[in-house]
Design a protein around this motif. Structure first.
Motif, PDB file in Angstrom:
ATOM      1  N   CYS A   1    -138.418 -57.477 -74.161  1.00  9.89           N
ATOM      2  CA  CYS A   1    -138.951 -58.212 -73.004  1.00  9.89           C
ATOM      3  C   CYS A   1    -138.535 -59.678 -73.057  1.00  9.89           C
ATOM      4  CB  CYS A   1    -140.470 -58.092 -72.964  1.00  9.89           C
ATOM      5  SG  CYS A   1    -141.075 -56.444 -72.506  1.00  9.89           S
ATOM      6  N   GLU A   2    -138.617 -60.294 -74.221  1.00  6.99           N
ATOM      7  CA  GLU A   2    -138.234 -61.706 -74.319  1.00  6.99           C
ATOM      8  C   GLU A   2    -136.757 -61.896 -74.043  1.00  6.99           C
ATOM      9  OE1 GLU A   2    -139.455 -63.020 -78.143  1.00  6.99           O
ATOM     10  OE2 GLU A   2    -141.580 -63.204 -77.601  1.00  6.99           O
ATOM     11  N   ARG A   3    -135.926 -60.946 -74.409  1.00  5.56           N
ATOM     12  CA  ARG A   3    -134.498 -61.078 -74.152  1.00  5.56           C
ATOM     13  C   ARG A   3    -134.175 -61.018 -72.662  1.00  5.56           C
ATOM     14  NH1 ARG A   3    -130.799 -60.239 -78.358  1.00  5.56           N
ATOM     15  NH2 ARG A   3    -131.829 -60.192 -80.383  1.00  5.56           N
ATOM     16  N   HIS A   4    -135.034 -60.410 -71.866  1.00  4.91           N
ATOM     17  CA  HIS A   4    -134.805 -60.324 -70.421  1.00  4.91           C
ATOM     18  C   HIS A   4    -135.704 -61.285 -69.638  1.00  4.91           C
ATOM     19  CE1 HIS A   4    -132.081 -56.847 -70.497  1.00  4.91           C
ATOM     20  NE2 HIS A   4    -132.821 -56.385 -71.490  1.00  4.91           N
ATOM     21  N   GLY A   5    -136.361 -62.195 -70.327  1.00  2.44           N
ATOM     22  CA  GLY A   5    -137.202 -63.167 -69.638  1.00  2.44           C
ATOM     23  C   GLY A   5    -138.517 -62.617 -69.151  1.00  2.44           C
ATOM     24  N   ALA A   6    -138.925 -61.444 -69.628  1.00  4.44           N
ATOM     25  CA  ALA A   6    -140.216 -60.868 -69.241  1.00  4.44           C
ATOM     26  C   ALA A   6    -141.264 -61.196 -70.293  1.00  4.44           C
ATOM     27  CB  ALA A   6    -140.097 -59.357 -69.065  1.00  4.44           C
TER      28      ALA A   6
ATOM     29  N   GLY B   1    -160.598 -49.577 -70.498  1.00  5.20           N
ATOM     30  CA  GLY B   1    -159.667 -49.084 -71.497  1.00  5.20           C
ATOM     31  C   GLY B   1    -158.738 -50.189 -71.978  1.00  5.20           C
ATOM     32  N   ASN B   2    -157.791 -49.796 -72.791  1.00  2.00           N
ATOM     33  CA  ASN B   2    -156.796 -50.718 -73.327  1.00  2.00           C
ATOM     34  C   ASN B   2    -155.562 -50.697 -72.427  1.00  2.00           C
ATOM     35  OD1 ASN B   2    -158.397 -51.282 -75.650  1.00  2.00           O
ATOM     36  ND2 ASN B   2    -157.714 -49.324 -76.533  1.00  2.00           N
ATOM     37  N   GLU B   3    -155.059 -51.875 -72.105  1.00  2.82           N
ATOM     38  CA  GLU B   3    -153.920 -51.957 -71.186  1.00  2.82           C
ATOM     39  C   GLU B   3    -152.854 -52.878 -71.772  1.00  2.82           C
ATOM     40  OE1 GLU B   3    -154.258 -52.393 -66.741  1.00  2.82           O
ATOM     41  OE2 GLU B   3    -153.458 -54.372 -67.224  1.00  2.82           O
ATOM     42  N   PHE B   4    -151.623 -52.392 -71.804  1.00  4.50           N
ATOM     43  CA  PHE B   4    -150.454 -53.202 -72.121  1.00  4.50           C
ATOM     44  C   PHE B   4    -149.709 -53.448 -70.807  1.00  4.50           C
ATOM     45  CE2 PHE B   4    -151.506 -51.439 -76.206  1.00  4.50           C
ATOM     46  CZ  PHE B   4    -151.198 -52.445 -77.096  1.00  4.50           C
ATOM     47  N   PHE B   5    -149.381 -54.702 -70.547  1.00  7.39           N
ATOM     48  CA  PHE B   5    -148.733 -55.039 -69.283  1.00  7.39           C
ATOM     49  C   PHE B   5    -147.439 -55.814 -69.562  1.00  7.39           C
ATOM     50  CE2 PHE B   5    -151.575 -58.473 -70.388  1.00  7.39           C
ATOM     51  CZ  PHE B   5    -150.827 -59.618 -70.142  1.00  7.39           C
ATOM     52  N   VAL B   6    -146.487 -55.666 -68.642  1.00  8.55           N
ATOM     53  CA  VAL B   6    -145.207 -56.364 -68.713  1.00  8.55           C
ATOM     54  C   VAL B   6    -145.010 -57.094 -67.390  1.00  8.55           C
ATOM     55  CG1 VAL B   6    -142.717 -56.158 -69.018  1.00  8.55           C
ATOM     56  CG2 VAL B   6    -144.252 -54.620 -70.267  1.00  8.55           C
ATOM     57  N   GLN B   7    -144.848 -58.416 -67.464  1.00 11.52           N
ATOM     58  CA  GLN B   7    -144.589 -59.244 -66.280  1.00 11.52           C
ATOM     59  C   GLN B   7    -143.084 -59.495 -66.208  1.00 11.52           C
ATOM     60  OE1 GLN B   7    -146.991 -60.825 -63.963  1.00 11.52           O
ATOM     61  NE2 GLN B   7    -145.041 -60.970 -62.881  1.00 11.52           N
ATOM     62  N   PHE B   8    -142.440 -58.974 -65.135  1.00 12.93           N
ATOM     63  CA  PHE B   8    -140.986 -59.046 -65.003  1.00 12.93           C
ATOM     64  C   PHE B   8    -140.570 -60.273 -64.199  1.00 12.93           C
ATOM     65  CE2 PHE B   8    -141.956 -54.533 -65.516  1.00 12.93           C
ATOM     66  CZ  PHE B   8    -141.062 -54.148 -66.487  1.00 12.93           C
ATOM     67  N   ARG B   9    -139.271 -60.524 -64.279  1.00 17.09           N
ATOM     68  CA  ARG B   9    -138.646 -61.516 -63.388  1.00 17.09           C
ATOM     69  C   ARG B   9    -138.147 -60.790 -62.139  1.00 17.09           C
ATOM     70  NH1 ARG B   9    -133.847 -64.572 -65.431  1.00 17.09           N
ATOM     71  NH2 ARG B   9    -133.344 -62.618 -66.463  1.00 17.09           N
ATOM     72  N   PHE B  10    -138.296 -61.453 -60.977  1.00 15.82           N
ATOM     73  CA  PHE B  10    -137.763 -60.895 -59.747  1.00 15.82           C
ATOM     74  C   PHE B  10    -136.256 -61.102 -59.690  1.00 15.82           C
ATOM     75  CE2 PHE B  10    -142.127 -61.560 -57.956  1.00 15.82           C
ATOM     76  CZ  PHE B  10    -142.359 -60.226 -57.672  1.00 15.82           C
ATOM     77  N   THR B  11    -135.606 -60.311 -58.856  1.00 13.91           N
ATOM     78  CA  THR B  11    -134.195 -60.548 -58.562  1.00 13.91           C
ATOM     79  C   THR B  11    -134.073 -61.778 -57.683  1.00 13.91           C
ATOM     80  OG1 THR B  11    -134.288 -59.161 -56.600  1.00 13.91           O
ATOM     81  CG2 THR B  11    -133.682 -58.096 -58.666  1.00 13.91           C
ATOM     82  N   PRO B  12    -132.893 -62.472 -57.680  1.00 14.28           N
ATOM     83  CA  PRO B  12    -132.743 -63.652 -56.831  1.00 14.28           C
ATOM     84  C   PRO B  12    -133.021 -63.382 -55.363  1.00 14.28           C
ATOM     85  CG  PRO B  12    -130.965 -63.525 -58.433  1.00 14.28           C
ATOM     86  CD  PRO B  12    -131.728 -62.243 -58.547  1.00 14.28           C
ATOM     87  N   ALA B  13    -132.630 -62.215 -54.870  1.00 13.50           N
ATOM     88  CA  ALA B  13    -132.876 -61.906 -53.463  1.00 13.50           C
ATOM     89  C   ALA B  13    -134.362 -61.839 -53.176  1.00 13.50           C
ATOM     90  CB  ALA B  13    -132.191 -60.587 -53.085  1.00 13.50           C
ATOM     91  N   ARG B  14    -135.132 -61.216 -54.110  1.00 18.87           N
ATOM     92  CA  ARG B  14    -136.575 -61.130 -53.913  1.00 18.87           C
ATOM     93  C   ARG B  14    -137.209 -62.512 -53.965  1.00 18.87           C
ATOM     94  NH1 ARG B  14    -141.070 -57.695 -54.597  1.00 18.87           N
ATOM     95  NH2 ARG B  14    -142.852 -58.981 -54.007  1.00 18.87           N
ATOM     96  N   LEU B  15    -136.702 -63.346 -54.880  1.00 11.98           N
ATOM     97  CA  LEU B  15    -137.225 -64.705 -54.962  1.00 11.98           C
ATOM     98  C   LEU B  15    -136.955 -65.470 -53.682  1.00 11.98           C
ATOM     99  CD1 LEU B  15    -136.245 -65.660 -58.618  1.00 11.98           C
ATOM    100  CD2 LEU B  15    -138.519 -65.148 -57.751  1.00 11.98           C
ATOM    101  N   ALA B  16    -135.753 -65.284 -53.129  1.00 11.75           N
ATOM    102  CA  ALA B  16    -135.432 -65.972 -51.884  1.00 11.75           C
ATOM    103  C   ALA B  16    -136.315 -65.499 -50.746  1.00 11.75           C
ATOM    104  CB  ALA B  16    -133.950 -65.771 -51.548  1.00 11.75           C
ATOM    105  N   ARG B  17    -136.552 -64.177 -50.684  1.00  3.89           N
ATOM    106  CA  ARG B  17    -137.430 -63.670 -49.627  1.00  3.89           C
ATOM    107  C   ARG B  17    -138.846 -64.181 -49.805  1.00  3.89           C
ATOM    108  NH1 ARG B  17    -134.557 -58.828 -50.617  1.00  3.89           N
ATOM    109  NH2 ARG B  17    -136.300 -57.992 -51.815  1.00  3.89           N
ATOM    110  N   GLY B  18    -139.287 -64.249 -51.103  1.00  2.00           N
ATOM    111  CA  GLY B  18    -140.631 -64.757 -51.343  1.00  2.00           C
ATOM    112  C   GLY B  18    -140.763 -66.205 -50.939  1.00  2.00           C
ATOM    113  N   SER B  19    -139.748 -67.019 -51.210  1.00  2.00           N
ATOM    114  CA  SER B  19    -139.812 -68.423 -50.827  1.00  2.00           C
ATOM    115  C   SER B  19    -139.830 -68.571 -49.324  1.00  2.00           C
ATOM    116  CB  SER B  19    -138.620 -69.170 -51.426  1.00  2.00           C
ATOM    117  OG  SER B  19    -138.649 -69.069 -52.835  1.00  2.00           O
ATOM    118  N   ALA B  20    -139.010 -67.766 -48.629  1.00  2.00           N
ATOM    119  CA  ALA B  20    -138.994 -67.834 -47.167  1.00  2.00           C
ATOM    120  C   ALA B  20    -140.343 -67.417 -46.594  1.00  2.00           C
ATOM    121  CB  ALA B  20    -137.878 -66.942 -46.618  1.00  2.00           C
ATOM    122  N   ALA B  21    -140.938 -66.368 -47.181  1.00  2.00           N
ATOM    123  CA  ALA B  21    -142.246 -65.929 -46.696  1.00  2.00           C
ATOM    124  C   ALA B  21    -143.298 -67.013 -46.922  1.00  2.00           C
ATOM    125  CB  ALA B  21    -142.660 -64.639 -47.404  1.00  2.00           C
TER     126      ALA B  21
END
Length: 564
Positions: free
Chosen positions: A517-522, A539-559
């Motif tokens: 995960c650290e190698r991919h910025g997550a 219960g017990n939960e393990f979670f992984v927070q990912f990085r968005f793709t640039p296109a998704r980031l651009a759409r999120g910024s526009a939104a």
């Protein structure tokens, strides 16, 4: 063709710090000299006119002297030159002096020579003004003296050679004085600029030294012969139990500092560096073992200082343990690689033997061999996976459809491990989310998390739940199981290598997940949380927070901009 621009020494000193410089003191000296000269001229003329009854005292001349005195006092009290090349302050001030001294020289009836007074405006213009003003003032004085000689010759023609020669020599002398004073003033400004540059360099070096000392992992104390701490970085204050305390305290103030105090005193008495391991700590704290090194910094003709270096032995031992673990990891990878081939031969031989046996007891023994061989194979594979992850460079993160990747991996895992009843997946396909990750690495992370959940979850249905692309704008992978809460000691070491709460686990699965995960910025983490599909269940939960793709980031910024 234009020559070089003449710059006043005062203007050259404009870059100096806002403190009193040499030119400031010279200006104040010239201003005081003008006041003294004006007062003396008024006193001398007033005394002469009052004692010499044959010479009537002109009231206008004494009034002019008094007005000049008032003007010099006003300039001394209120005026301050700003040093611009064409500032009207200098011509006005020097012109006032020339007018006053010329009037005294030409119009006084006593016969006193006032030509030496012209040296004051010449020096003032040369030291504080530009070259043009300096030599222009000197030329004006020389012309005034020549005009005075010419007027005298009109009345006394026989004095022609003597008067003109005297006026010319005096004018030449003033030009020499102006040139010399100009050079001295320029040198003064240059030296002050050099001193200022040296002070700035020393100040910058001191700031760099303070920054370096403040960020050092070792503690540093500067102690004088009076046992007073002159300087201390945050690490040293923490070791002394005085975190956030300003320097200026005494080492004799705490009984726990007694070993350190004795070591510094021994350094001063023997004039030699000391090295010792001493217990150290603040009031009410358990002492810790600290390695102390002292270095003397002797001062010329005065008391010296002792620089004390403090190193926490616990941190040193922790670094040693880390290096040992790294070396053991490399050795484990080598051993695992050598074990894999004999283990494969054992597994194959056991399979062939199992085919030849018909007795139930003997087949149970071969099953036991097969089970433990598979366990050893998994451990070897985990160790080799750690070695591969550490040796790989930064991988290339490509856009991955999170929902489809999670669904495919969970489906394969549930069929291979026969956990189709226990596993429940919540993957929204309506709004696909792409994240930056490697497909194979994502599969390995998810499989490790599912294996970990299967070991601790109950055997009932929906005991393992996986959710992807969580609420809002998050790109989140959640692997939940209904196991009991983890102990705090276990939670603090979850992602460390070779740590496991079970004896049959290698303790490398979660460590590999964190590395990938650290190698991919997550980011990967653990928390106690409700089930994704059944909020009433904890219960017990393990979670992984990912990085968005640039296109998704651009759409999120526009939104975000549209909503704003």
């Amino acid at each position: 063709m234009t020559g070089p621009v003449s710059v006043a020494p005062w203007e050259q000193a404009a870059a100096l710090p806002p403190v009193e410089s040499g030119l400031d003191r010279l200006w104040r000296g010239f201003a005081n000299a003008r006041v003294v000269v004006a007062a003396l001229v008024l006193m001398v003329l007033g005394g002469l006119y009052s004692t010499l009854s044959a010479v009537p005292g002109p009231g206008w001349l004494l009034g002019g002297c008094a007005a000049y005195l008032v003007a010099t006092l006003a300039v001394r009290a209120m005026a301050r030159p700003i040093g611009r090349r064409f500032d009207v302050f200098w011509p006005a001030t020097i012109g006032m002096d020339l007018v006053a001294y010329s009037a005294l020289h030409y119009l006084q009836p006593v016969g006193i020579g006032f030509s030496p007074l012209f040296a004051l405006p010449v020096l003032m213009a040369s030291v504080l003004g530009s070259a043009t003003l300096a030599f222009g003032t000197t030329a004006a004085v020389a012309l005034l003296l020549l005009a005075d000689a010419w007027l005298h010759v009109l009345s006394y023609p026989y004095d022609l050679p003597q008067r003109f020669l005297q006026a010319g020599l005096t004018g030449m002398g003033y030009f020499a004085v102006a040139a010399l004073a100009r050079q001295l003033a320029v040198r003064l400004v240059r030296e002050e600029q050099r001193v200022h540059a040296s002070q700035e360099a020393a100040r910058l070096q001191a700031q760099v030294n303070e920054l370096v000392i403040a960020t050092l992992a070792d503690g540093i104390l500067v102690v004088d012969q009076g046992d007073q701490v002159r300087a201390a970085n945050p690490t040293a204050c923490a070791l002394l139990g005085r975190l956030g305390m300003l320097p200026g305290f005494s080492l004799a103030g705490e009984p726990n500092w007694r070993p350190l105090l004795e070591l510094t005193r021994r350094s001063f008495e023997s004039h030699a560096d000391q090295l010792a391991e001493v217990p150290l700590g603040g009031a009410g704290e358990a002492p810790r073992r600290v390695l102390v090194r002292t270095r003397l910094a002797a001062a010329r003709g005065g008391l010296g200082l002792c620089v004390v270096f403090l190193e926490d032995l616990r941190e040193m031992e922790a670094r040693v343990r880390t290096e040992k673990l790294a070396a053991m990891g490399r050795m484990s990878a080598a051993v695992a690689h050598e074990i894999r081939n004999p283990l494969a031969a054992i597994t194959q031989a056991n399979a062939l033997l199992d085919e030849e046996l018909s007795d139930a007891g003997q087949r149970q023994l071969t099953a036991l061999v097969r089970h433990n061989a598979q366990r050893l194979a998994r451990i070897v594979e985990d160790v080799l996976n750690v070695s591969r992850v550490q040796q790989q460079g930064l991988p290339q993160s490509l856009p991955v459809a999170l929902a489809s990747a999670v669904a495919d991996t969970c489906g394969d895992w549930s069929r291979q491990t026969d956990n189709m009843q226990r596993l429940r997946i919540a993957v929204p396909h309506a709004a696909p989310v792409q994240v930056l990750f490697d497909t194979e690495h994502l599969r390995r992370v998810l499989v490790n998390l599912l294996d970990n959940a299967a070991r601790h979850a109950a055997a009932g249905p929906d005991s393992i739940q996986v959710a992807a692309a969580g609420p809002g704008a998050e790109a989140l992978l959640r692997v939940w199981s209904d196991g009991p809460p983890l102990e705090p000691t276990v939670r603090s070491h979850l992602f460390e290598p070779f740590f496991s709460s079970e004896s049959r686990s290698s303790g490398l699965g979660l460590y590999i997940c964190r590395e990938l995960c650290e190698r991919h910025g997550a980011q990967i983490g653990y928390r106690r949380a409700p089930a994704p599909l059944q909020p009433a269940r904890e219960g017990n939960e393990f979670f992984v927070q990912f990085r968005f793709t640039p296109a998704r980031l651009a759409r999120g910024s526009a939104a975000d901009r549209i909503q704003a």
